[in-house]
Design a protein around this motif. Structure first.
Motif, mmCIF file in Angstrom:
data_model
loop_
_atom_site.group_PDB
_atom_site.id
_atom_site.type_symbol
_atom_site.label_atom_id
_atom_site.label_comp_id
_atom_site.label_asym_id
_atom_site.label_seq_id
_atom_site.Cartn_x
_atom_site.Cartn_y
_atom_site.Cartn_z
ATOM 1 N N GLN A 129 22.746 7.804 -21.901
ATOM 2 C CA GLN A 129 22.226 6.562 -21.338
ATOM 3 C C GLN A 129 22.579 5.339 -22.175
ATOM 4 O OE1 GLN A 129 18.034 7.656 -21.071
ATOM 5 N NE2 GLN A 129 18.240 8.096 -18.878
ATOM 6 N N LEU A 130 22.966 5.533 -23.412
ATOM 7 C CA LEU A 130 23.308 4.400 -24.272
ATOM 8 C C LEU A 130 24.769 3.974 -24.126
ATOM 9 C CD1 LEU A 130 21.494 5.366 -27.610
ATOM 10 C CD2 LEU A 130 20.759 3.723 -25.884
ATOM 11 N N ALA A 131 25.520 4.694 -23.320
ATOM 12 C CA ALA A 131 26.943 4.402 -23.168
ATOM 13 C C ALA A 131 27.172 2.954 -22.750
ATOM 14 C CB ALA A 131 27.570 5.339 -22.140
ATOM 15 N N SER A 132 28.072 2.278 -23.454
ATOM 16 C CA SER A 132 28.400 0.882 -23.140
ATOM 17 C C SER A 132 29.700 0.516 -23.835
ATOM 18 C CB SER A 132 27.290 -0.062 -23.604
ATOM 19 O OG SER A 132 27.180 -0.052 -25.024
ATOM 20 N N ILE A 133 30.319 -0.555 -23.378
ATOM 21 C CA ILE A 133 31.536 -1.052 -24.016
ATOM 22 C C ILE A 133 31.232 -1.462 -25.456
ATOM 23 C CG2 ILE A 133 33.287 -2.870 -23.962
ATOM 24 C CD1 ILE A 133 32.997 -2.892 -20.920
ATOM 25 N N PHE A 134 30.087 -2.121 -25.643
ATOM 26 C CA PHE A 134 29.700 -2.571 -26.977
ATOM 27 C C PHE A 134 29.592 -1.392 -27.936
ATOM 28 C CE2 PHE A 134 26.404 -3.462 -30.157
ATOM 29 C CZ PHE A 134 26.865 -4.660 -30.702
ATOM 30 N N LEU A 135 28.887 -0.347 -27.533
ATOM 31 C CA LEU A 135 28.710 0.837 -28.367
ATOM 32 C C LEU A 135 30.056 1.460 -28.729
ATOM 33 C CD1 LEU A 135 26.896 3.181 -29.542
ATOM 34 C CD2 LEU A 135 27.130 4.266 -27.297
ATOM 35 N N ASP A 136 30.912 1.634 -27.736
ATOM 36 C CA ASP A 136 32.201 2.285 -27.983
ATOM 37 C C ASP A 136 33.088 1.449 -28.902
ATOM 38 O OD1 ASP A 136 34.121 4.477 -27.264
ATOM 39 O OD2 ASP A 136 35.263 2.764 -26.527
ATOM 40 N N GLN A 137 33.162 0.148 -28.636
ATOM 41 C CA GLN A 137 34.032 -0.706 -29.450
ATOM 42 C C GLN A 137 33.579 -0.770 -30.904
ATOM 43 O OE1 GLN A 137 34.096 -4.465 -27.375
ATOM 44 N NE2 GLN A 137 35.825 -3.867 -26.091
#
Length: 549
Positions: A472-480
């Motif tokens: 549920q925490l998946a996001s562009i911000f998290l990945d980058q």
């Protein structure tokens, strides 16, 4: 005529070529004078522009290279749109080819049946002749008469009966009247733009490309001669229960058309990470922009892109209708307005000032008061995002103050962002912006803490990221940000020193209303440690280094 091209956004280096297709321009839209150019509609953005012929290069031949250069989400969506378009067109062509084959088979079958029918009639006629020959001499005369009638047919009639020409083929004299076209042009003629003629100066497409299209790519080495056209881009205005209003610009998949730039003269003060991307998008969308920066050399690239140079903030404000500013902190914002040759000296009745800096509510309220006291109009409009989002024109703008000025800025906000919110009276946008950045900064510190804890307990940091990206925490911000840490790449996309400044101001905001902010306070201490380790000018993800030293 659907032809793919790439649109280079200029010499600034942050804007990759962009995929598009050549279309017919609106009837009332005049073609620019000078070199040959074509009207291009760009995939993903739905923008339109006139592009010079010599700035077009093959799409397929440069596709992989461009994908490696640009990792942006909007660019990838644009490439996906190109591929989807090609798939659909290929499907239509296959269906058309199938239908053409069926029609040809039907014609052949019909002709075969006609031949069989003719043969049957001849056999019947032969039998009839035999019966007549067995009869009287009058019968012989009748047969002779019939033969004479057949022989009396005109040469033209006989030629038409005997000709094997298929239905639909024009006579030679009609064929000669057809306007000559190259085989390449014939292949790409379709739809509403069947009148398009490809100039002889443009080379044929690569042999390995789709045979139905020319594929082109704008050069990055030349400054594009683009005439940005005013094609209406509607605003989506929605009232919320809170009383706030948002103007939502089209995102990368929208189909609302290009932005109609305001005819007002725009000024911009401050060309940092955020300001640079904002100005580039204002210019790209056809706005008239005058720029100023404390370090004058930063203005040079934008002057090349068509901006005008202002010598002082006061001069920019006095010569422009609306002046935007985006600087680092409350002190810089005050100095810009109240200092020597500052904004205030250029303010006259009717002049408009929009402060996009992330500062505290007290600072922005003070600036609003001094601007309005001189007869000016004031709007605060801090932005949520980072350098990449600024470059892509995908910022979120939080505005408060003069509602009329907010509406006057609508084309500018659409150029620089995907959504803008009007939050009421001055100070509200500053408070909201600090809260947003408080959440973001605290989250970044937690990510760094989790990655270091995984490392010291013998767990794979990459596996942790993979798990987070599936949850549920998946996001562009998290990945980058996790990728930054795993690769040890802390090139600034959002300066660590600025997120720490925002955390400090958010904590002070909580103190002013006696509201506890223990999570933000803890995160702030980690960022302060990272600053002590000389990480201020790195990306906020460098807070990771505070945990490993």
């Amino acid at each position: 005529c659907l032809i793919l091209s790439f649109f280079s956004r200029g010499k600034l280096g942050r804007y990759p070529p962009w995929p598009g297709k050549i279309v017919n321009p609106p009837k009332d839209l005049k073609k620019p004078r000078g070199k040959k150019c074509f009207f291009v509609k760009f995939f993903g953005t739905e923008d339109h522009a006139w592009i010079k012929v010599e700035q077009l290069k093959p799409y397929h031949a440069h596709k992989e290279e461009m994908i490696k250069i640009n990792k942006g989400k909007r660019f990838q969506q644009a490439v996906d749109a190109v591929e989807e378009f090609l798939r659909k067109t290929k499907g239509k062509d296959q269906a058309s080819s199938h239908n053409s084959t069926e029609e040809k088979n039907r014609r052949n079958s019909s002709e075969e049946r006609g031949k069989q029918s003719t043969g049957e009639e001849k056999r019947k006629a032969s039998l009839s002749e035999g019966k007549v020959k067995k009869g009287t001499g009058e019968g012989k005369k009748r047969v002779s008469s019939v033969s004479s009638e057949r022989g009396s047919k005109s040469p033209l009639k006989r030629a038409q009966d005997q000709s094997p020409r298929k239905r639909g083929r024009p006579p030679k004299d009609e064929k000669d009247l057809t306007i000559p076209e190259s085989s390449t042009v014939k292949r790409v003629m379709t739809g509403t733009v069947a009148g398009f003629k490809w100039p002889p100066s443009v080379s044929e497409p690569p042999k390995d490309s789709d045979p139905h299209f020319h594929h082109f790519l704008l050069s990055q080495t030349e400054k594009p001669a683009v005439c940005y056209q005013a094609i209406t881009k509607k605003l989506k205005v929605c009232e919320e229960e809170t009383g706030s209003t948002s103007i939502q610009a089209a995102d990368s998949t929208a189909v609302n058309g290009s932005i109609t730039p305001t005819d007002k003269k725009i000024g911009f003060l401050g060309l940092g990470l955020m300001g640079s991307g904002i100005v580039s998008n204002l210019l790209k969308m056809g706005h008239t922009v005058t720029v100023w920066n404390r370090t004058a050399e930063k203005c040079d690239l934008f002057i090349q892109e068509g901006a005008r140079l202002g010598r002082t903030p006061a001069e920019v404000v006095s010569t422009c209708d609306i002046t935007f500013a985006c600087v680092s902190d409350p002190k810089a914002a005050k100095d810009l307005v109240l200092g020597p040759s500052g904004v205030l000296q250029g303010i006259r009745p009717g002049k408009c000032y929009v402060d996009m800096s992330t500062v505290d509510a007290d600072t922005v309220t003070e600036l609003a008061q001094v601007i309005v006291s001189r007869g000016g109009r004031f709007l605060e409009a801090p932005v949520s995002g980072n350098q990449q989002l600024s470059n892509d024109g995908m910022l979120v703008i939080l505005a408060a103050g003069d509602r009329g000025l907010y509406e006057d800025c609508s084309s500018c906000f659409q150029a620089m962002g995907k959504t803008s919110f009007f939050l009421g009276e001055v100070g509200n946008a500053a408070k909201m912006m600090l809260i947003v950045n408080m959440v973001q900064g605290s989250f970044m510190a937690t990510i760094a803490e989790g990655l270091t804890l995984a490392q010291v307990t013998g767990q794979s940091q990459q596996t942790l990221l993979d798990i987070l990206n599936q949850g549920q925490l998946a996001s562009i911000f998290l990945d980058q940000k996790c990728q930054n840490i795993l690769q040890g790449n802390f090139k600034p996309d959002f300066y660590l020193k600025y997120i720490q400044k925002d955390l400090r101001l958010a904590i002070a905001l909580g103190d002013s209303v006696n509201h506890p902010t223990p999570m933000a306070a803890a995160a702030n201490e980690v960022y302060k440690r990272a600053k002590a380790l000389d990480q201020s000018d790195n990306d906020m993800s460098a807070v990771y280094r505070a945990y490993i030293h």
